[in-house]
Design an enzyme around this catalytic site. Structure first.
Site, PDB file in Angstrom:
ATOM      1  N   GLY A 155      -2.206 -17.953  -3.058  1.00  0.00           N
ATOM      2  CA  GLY A 155      -1.749 -17.362  -3.996  1.00  0.00           C
ATOM      3  C   GLY A 155      -0.498 -17.810  -4.702  1.00  0.00           C
ATOM      4  O   GLY A 155      -0.411 -18.934  -4.188  1.00  0.00           O
ATOM      5  N   GLN A 156       0.040 -17.104  -5.664  1.00  0.00           N
ATOM      6  CA  GLN A 156       1.193 -17.800  -6.345  1.00  0.00           C
ATOM      7  C   GLN A 156       2.295 -18.207  -5.358  1.00  0.00           C
ATOM      8  O   GLN A 156       2.660 -19.244  -5.389  1.00  0.00           O
ATOM      9  CB  GLN A 156       1.590 -16.727  -7.497  1.00  0.00           C
ATOM     10  CG  GLN A 156       3.124 -16.996  -7.771  1.00  0.00           C
ATOM     11  CD  GLN A 156       3.653 -15.744  -8.853  1.00  0.00           C
ATOM     12  OE1 GLN A 156       3.495 -16.021 -10.261  1.00  0.00           O
ATOM     13  NE2 GLN A 156       3.972 -14.485  -8.196  1.00  0.00           N
ATOM     14  N   LEU A 179      -7.670 -10.952   7.097  1.00  0.00           N
ATOM     15  CA  LEU A 179      -6.921  -9.970   7.939  1.00  0.00           C
ATOM     16  C   LEU A 179      -7.652  -8.669   8.316  1.00  0.00           C
ATOM     17  O   LEU A 179      -7.304  -8.176   9.281  1.00  0.00           O
ATOM     18  CB  LEU A 179      -5.726  -9.365   6.548  1.00  0.00           C
ATOM     19  CG  LEU A 179      -4.572 -10.197   6.619  1.00  0.00           C
ATOM     20  CD1 LEU A 179      -3.641  -9.571   5.414  1.00  0.00           C
ATOM     21  CD2 LEU A 179      -3.919 -10.793   7.562  1.00  0.00           C
ATOM     22  N   ALA A 198      -2.575 -10.192   0.826  1.00  0.00           N
ATOM     23  CA  ALA A 198      -2.606  -8.696   0.489  1.00  0.00           C
ATOM     24  C   ALA A 198      -3.565  -8.339  -0.505  1.00  0.00           C
ATOM     25  O   ALA A 198      -4.007  -9.177  -1.571  1.00  0.00           O
ATOM     26  CB  ALA A 198      -1.189  -8.097  -0.003  1.00  0.00           C
ATOM     27  N   SER A 233       7.508  -4.576  -0.934  1.00  0.00           N
ATOM     28  CA  SER A 233       7.245  -4.699  -2.279  1.00  0.00           C
ATOM     29  C   SER A 233       8.362  -3.632  -2.831  1.00  0.00           C
ATOM     30  O   SER A 233       8.540  -2.577  -2.192  1.00  0.00           O
ATOM     31  CB  SER A 233       5.883  -4.423  -2.772  1.00  0.00           C
ATOM     32  OG  SER A 233       5.809  -4.009  -4.074  1.00  0.00           O
ATOM     33  N   GLU A 285       7.346  -1.709  -4.975  1.00  0.00           N
ATOM     34  CA  GLU A 285       6.491  -0.594  -5.348  1.00  0.00           C
ATOM     35  C   GLU A 285       6.468   0.555  -4.410  1.00  0.00           C
ATOM     36  O   GLU A 285       6.208   1.604  -4.652  1.00  0.00           O
ATOM     37  CB  GLU A 285       4.950  -0.981  -5.132  1.00  0.00           C
ATOM     38  CG  GLU A 285       3.937  -0.227  -5.863  1.00  0.00           C
ATOM     39  CD  GLU A 285       3.956   0.202  -7.235  1.00  0.00           C
ATOM     40  OE1 GLU A 285       4.483  -0.421  -8.170  1.00  0.00           O
ATOM     41  OE2 GLU A 285       3.422   1.341  -7.486  1.00  0.00           O
ATOM     42  N   TYR A 313      -1.142   1.125  -2.939  1.00  0.00           N
ATOM     43  CA  TYR A 313      -0.641  -0.113  -2.521  1.00  0.00           C
ATOM     44  C   TYR A 313       0.472   0.080  -2.057  1.00  0.00           C
ATOM     45  O   TYR A 313       1.035  -0.436  -1.082  1.00  0.00           O
ATOM     46  CB  TYR A 313      -0.691  -1.068  -3.913  1.00  0.00           C
ATOM     47  CG  TYR A 313       0.195  -2.164  -3.834  1.00  0.00           C
ATOM     48  CD1 TYR A 313      -0.450  -3.420  -3.355  1.00  0.00           C
ATOM     49  CD2 TYR A 313       1.551  -2.263  -3.960  1.00  0.00           C
ATOM     50  CE1 TYR A 313       0.336  -4.669  -3.282  1.00  0.00           C
ATOM     51  CE2 TYR A 313       2.291  -3.236  -3.990  1.00  0.00           C
ATOM     52  CZ  TYR A 313       1.651  -4.561  -3.656  1.00  0.00           C
ATOM     53  OH  TYR A 313       2.260  -5.810  -3.333  1.00  0.00           O
ATOM     54  N   LYS A 317       1.913  -0.551   1.863  1.00  0.00           N
ATOM     55  CA  LYS A 317       2.899  -1.504   1.787  1.00  0.00           C
ATOM     56  C   LYS A 317       4.198  -0.867   2.868  1.00  0.00           C
ATOM     57  O   LYS A 317       4.846  -1.235   3.546  1.00  0.00           O
ATOM     58  CB  LYS A 317       3.573  -2.072   0.684  1.00  0.00           C
ATOM     59  CG  LYS A 317       2.683  -3.220  -0.066  1.00  0.00           C
ATOM     60  CD  LYS A 317       3.025  -4.470   0.595  1.00  0.00           C
ATOM     61  CE  LYS A 317       2.066  -5.651   0.167  1.00  0.00           C
ATOM     62  NZ  LYS A 317       2.109  -6.995   0.740  1.00  0.00           N
ATOM     63  N   HIS A 347       7.654 -10.694  -9.453  1.00  0.00           N
ATOM     64  CA  HIS A 347       7.805 -12.092  -9.808  1.00  0.00           C
ATOM     65  C   HIS A 347       6.745 -12.886 -10.298  1.00  0.00           C
ATOM     66  O   HIS A 347       5.520 -12.593  -9.734  1.00  0.00           O
ATOM     67  CB  HIS A 347       8.528 -12.649  -8.432  1.00  0.00           C
ATOM     68  CG  HIS A 347       7.692 -12.425  -7.306  1.00  0.00           C
ATOM     69  ND1 HIS A 347       7.700 -11.154  -6.613  1.00  0.00           N
ATOM     70  CD2 HIS A 347       6.832 -13.130  -6.556  1.00  0.00           C
ATOM     71  CE1 HIS A 347       6.984 -11.123  -5.499  1.00  0.00           C
ATOM     72  NE2 HIS A 347       6.333 -12.419  -5.398  1.00  0.00           N
TER      73      HIS A 347
HETATM   74  N1  GDD Z   1      -1.527  -5.325 -14.956  1.00  0.00           N
HETATM   75  C1  GDD Z   1      -1.620  -4.649 -16.099  1.00  0.00           C
HETATM   76  N2  GDD Z   1      -2.251  -4.751 -16.986  1.00  0.00           N
HETATM   77  N3  GDD Z   1      -0.280  -3.946 -16.265  1.00  0.00           N
HETATM   78  C2  GDD Z   1      -0.254  -3.242 -17.294  1.00  0.00           C
HETATM   79  C3  GDD Z   1      -1.103  -3.366 -18.329  1.00  0.00           C
HETATM   80  C4  GDD Z   1      -2.154  -3.964 -18.390  1.00  0.00           C
HETATM   81  O1  GDD Z   1      -3.276  -3.942 -19.067  1.00  0.00           O
HETATM   82  N4  GDD Z   1      -0.661  -2.518 -19.578  1.00  0.00           N
HETATM   83  C5  GDD Z   1       0.589  -2.140 -18.979  1.00  0.00           C
HETATM   84  N5  GDD Z   1       0.995  -2.533 -17.655  1.00  0.00           N
HETATM   85  C6  GDD Z   1       1.955  -2.081 -16.780  1.00  0.00           C
HETATM   86  C7  GDD Z   1       1.594  -1.410 -15.458  1.00  0.00           C
HETATM   87  O2  GDD Z   1       1.334   0.133 -15.531  1.00  0.00           O
HETATM   88  C8  GDD Z   1       3.044  -1.676 -14.798  1.00  0.00           C
HETATM   89  O3  GDD Z   1       3.746  -0.441 -15.070  1.00  0.00           O
HETATM   90  C9  GDD Z   1       3.437  -2.760 -15.272  1.00  0.00           C
HETATM   91  O4  GDD Z   1       2.695  -3.086 -16.387  1.00  0.00           O
HETATM   92  C10 GDD Z   1       3.529  -3.916 -14.389  1.00  0.00           C
HETATM   93  O5  GDD Z   1       2.204  -4.245 -14.015  1.00  0.00           O
HETATM   94  P1  GDD Z   1       1.686  -5.449 -13.183  1.00  0.00           P
HETATM   95  O6  GDD Z   1       2.027  -6.796 -13.771  1.00  0.00           O
HETATM   96  O7  GDD Z   1       0.168  -5.018 -12.781  1.00  0.00           O
HETATM   97  O8  GDD Z   1       2.760  -5.318 -11.789  1.00  0.00           O
HETATM   98  P2  GDD Z   1       2.987  -4.017 -10.869  1.00  0.00           P
HETATM   99  O9  GDD Z   1       4.594  -3.672 -11.115  1.00  0.00           O
HETATM  100  O10 GDD Z   1       2.038  -3.024 -10.869  1.00  0.00           O
HETATM  101  O11 GDD Z   1       3.045  -4.854  -9.569  1.00  0.00           O
HETATM  102  C11 GDD Z   1       3.457  -6.072  -9.105  1.00  0.00           C
HETATM  103  O12 GDD Z   1       4.803  -5.919  -8.687  1.00  0.00           O
HETATM  104  C12 GDD Z   1       4.847  -5.566  -7.460  1.00  0.00           C
HETATM  105  C13 GDD Z   1       6.520  -5.419  -7.002  1.00  0.00           C
HETATM  106  O13 GDD Z   1       7.047  -4.272  -7.740  1.00  0.00           O
HETATM  107  C14 GDD Z   1       2.536  -6.570  -7.929  1.00  0.00           C
HETATM  108  O14 GDD Z   1       2.977  -8.135  -8.133  1.00  0.00           O
HETATM  109  C15 GDD Z   1       2.652  -6.149  -6.954  1.00  0.00           C
HETATM  110  O15 GDD Z   1       1.948  -6.971  -5.922  1.00  0.00           O
HETATM  111  C16 GDD Z   1       3.976  -6.345  -6.491  1.00  0.00           C
HETATM  112  O16 GDD Z   1       4.372  -5.676  -5.015  1.00  0.00           O
END
Ligand code: GDD
Length: 320
Positions: free
Chosen positions: A11-12, A57, A80, A123, A125, A149, A153, A179
């Site tokens: 992964g990244q 896992l 994960a 996380s 989250e 999720y 976690k 990140h």
């Molecule tokens: N993925 C995604 N796609 N997110 C969207 C979109 C879309 O089209 N449109 C809006 N969003 C909003 C999501 O609802 C969320 O509020 C925000 O963009 C970030 O979404 P993600 O980039 O999917 O990340 P995340 O915050 O849900 O989760 C990431 O960060 C966590 C740490 O807080 C992931 O990397 C997790 O694995 C990590 O633990």
């Protein structure tokens, strides 16, 4: 020479962490899952001198075999089901992979190599919509997750704390806020926005379809955050550490920045589709990493705009 074992090495974060550990002279081993598209499986680590082993896992025996062969000094659990929205579709799988599996890993360390240091990829989250009155989340902020999720976690986070206290293991949680990097999967919002905006610029796409663009995130660079993981395991005492930038932007702001950088107007291209929204949303993340700054001397090196610039340049080059 120290030996490290990394789950989620492809992964990244696994790839950047491997680069960091190799530069420090570690022997690096990683666990990879079998994948139906063999070509893309190891693309982030092909350039690295690491040893990979098949394991999963959800198959504790497979992990145990690798662990007992490698006998690592440091064990980083980065594997994960990492997509928050998808966790609503596969909640049980998420609970088993992100939560219960960590129990097996800790039992294995306890039984076979109690001096091995254990890092758990926890996380932000886990906080859900809980935030301190000053507008930050920190180690003492109550955790009320709002997704399968986050719940899984939090389960793993508590297991790590329990094994540290009950059995004296060096078991640590890095509570990492979002990140990103050019190696980010393109179904996470930063990479999705940047990749699609560059495609639109070059006539390869017409629109960018997103879910909730009012949520706010604290975005750092993965390269900075893997330095924190290593520092956490190499501190003289195990603990739990928030890793964040302390700066927050909305998804809407990110769209304006990225489209503006490419001399376009985001409002002409960004569309909404409820299929990208979540049944329950985490509205705002802003982390206070004072403990990591003071205790570990960790500081991020990338600014938000430097990270966005690197990601845009990556896609410009790739699409050309
Ligand atoms: N993925 C995604 N796609 N997110 C969207 C979109 C879309 O089209 N449109 C809006 N969003 C909003 C999501 O609802 C969320 O509020 C925000 O963009 C970030 O979404 P993600 O980039 O999917 O990340 P995340 O915050 O849900 O989760 C990431 O960060 C966590 C740490 O807080 C992931 O990397 C997790 O694995 C990590 O633990």
């Amino acid at each position: 020479m120290k030996t490290a074992l990394i789950t989620g090495i492809s992964g990244q974060d696994g790839s950047y962490l491997s680069e960091l550990l190799l530069s420090k002279g570690y022997e690096v081993h990683g666990i990879v899952r079998r994948h139906s598209v063999a070509e893309s499986q190891a693309s982030r680590i092909e350039h690295l001198d690491v040893t990979t082993h098949y394991g999963d896992l959800l198959d504790p025996g497979s992990i145990e075999r690798v662990f007992c062969d490698v006998m690592p000094d440091e064990f980083y659990n980065l594997a994960a089901m990492s997509h928050v929205r998808v966790s609503f579709d596969v909640p049980e799988f998420t609970m088993k992979t992100n939560g219960l599996a960590v129990f097996h890993l800790l039992e294995m360390v306890r039984n076979y190599r109690p001096l091995c240091k254990f890092y758990q990829a926890s996380s932000s989250e886990m906080f859900g919509n809980s935030i301190d009155v000053d507008g930050y989340q920190r180690e003492s902020t109550p955790m009320h997750p709002v997704s399968p999720y986050g719940i899984a976690k939090l389960h793993a986070y508590n297991l790590v704390r329990h094994y540290r206290k009950a059995y004296g293991l060096f078991a640590a949680n890095g509570i990492l806020f979002n990140h990103e990097s050019p190696r980010r999967g393109s179904n996470f919002v930063t990479q999705k926005i940047i990749k699609t905006a560059v495609q639109i610029k070059h006539g390869l796409a017409d629109e960018l379809v997103l879910g909730n663009i009012d949520s706010q995130r604290d975005w750092g660079h993965s390269k900075d955050y893997v330095r924190a993981m290593h520092a956490i395991l190499n501190h003289n005492k195990s603990g739990d550490f928030v890793v964040a930038t302390g700066r927050t932007q909305s998804i809407r702001d990110l769209c304006s920045i990225v489209f503006g950088y490419l001399n376009m107007d985001a409002s002409e291209y960004v569309k909404h589709d409820p299929k990208y929204t979540r049944p329950e949303e985490l509205d705002i993340l802003r982390g206070d990493a004072s403990k990591a700054h003071k205790t570990l001397g960790w500081e991020p090196e990338y600014s938000f705009l430097e990270m966005v610039d690197e990601m845009i340049k990556h896609w410009e080059k790739k699409l050309k």
